[in-house]
Design an enzyme around this catalytic site. Sequence first.
Site, short mmCIF file in Angstrom:
data_model
loop_
_atom_site.label_atom_id
_atom_site.label_comp_id
_atom_site.label_asym_id
_atom_site.label_seq_id
_atom_site.Cartn_x
_atom_site.Cartn_y
_atom_site.Cartn_z
CB ALA A 29 6.85 -5.10 -3.75
N GLY A 56 10.42 -2.33 2.12
CA GLY A 56 11.33 -1.56 2.95
C GLY A 56 10.41 -0.68 4.11
CG ASP A 67 -3.97 -1.66 -9.24
OD1 ASP A 67 -3.34 -0.87 -8.40
OD2 ASP A 67 -4.08 -1.57 -10.40
CE LYS A 79 7.31 7.18 -5.45
NZ LYS A 79 8.51 6.87 -4.42
#
Length: 341
Positions: free
Chosen positions: A209, A212, A248, A295
């Site tokens: 979600a 992209g 999840d 990240k």
Amino acid sequence: MDILITCKAGYEKILAREISLYHFRSQTQGHGWALAQEKDPASSQPSAMPLPDLCFACHILEDPLNVRAASVNSFVEKLTDLFIGHIRQRQITGPWPFLFTASGDERLTAHAGTAQERWLEKLSKKMSRVAKLAKEGLPHGEKFNEGFFVHVTDFNQAFVAFRAFSRGQQRMKMDPLAPSRSYLKIEEAFHIFGREPREGETVVDLGAAPGGWSHSALKRGASVTAVDNGPLKGAVASHSRLRHLKEDALKYRYEGAGPVDWLFCDVLEKPDLILKVLHTWLSQRWCRCFVVNLKVGRLDPITVLKEVRDPGKGLLRYCKVLHTRQLYHDREEITLMGETK
């Protein structure tokens, strides 16, 4: 061999630390660049020693010359003389690459553009046939390209090299139908990786979600299983070749009869958790290729890279191809691209 390595502004110290992990040591750093030298120059011939897959490098120039000039005209004169002197004993029979870059500052970038334009004009007057064969750009890959490469570091200074290559980072064009700007990252990853999903291939997109990365695969003809509790947006949500599993992404267990062609993962979570998921997928041989975003945030990116590249516990034991890269479109992130054994 000396090399000049460019990077994103603000990442010079990180790049220098990454260089030191291998057979180079950082000598000098500037805004958006670092100069490095082989730790044992006598052990190899120039260009013979393979360069590592540096994550934070953008362009790499071999044995750069430091050129100083008080004005643009003087700078262009020196560049022209350098280039003509270099090719005097060479036969130029086909297209050759050239590139003028600068270290981040918009004014400096404009200055480099002006110097490039005037240099081409001057070269056209002196060597019109050679100038007509000039091709702007720097091919990316693992091998040095012969050409003419200038990196401007100040208004009166630049590094000049005749051999260079690119790590492939590139600003991509946004697709107005893509539901998020994360689309730009996956497109850039395909560009660097040199491969992309093809018609009929299968993709699992973890943390899909708003869609992209799924959009990028769908537009190429692939079928996508999007795994995310969040909603998908735009045409992706109702696409006939997409199945949305609202669960999840990090707990999802693949149960297919054979491996999927691609694993995508772009989840806002700590790198160690994402790497744990990736280790499971690769050790179980659930996918053939992958693009995974880490990240890093405030973590030490060099520590993360060491974990990824660890010969015994890292990803290399599963991969015949593995690229680690800070993309043009990455922020405090690292993107992994690979093909399994």
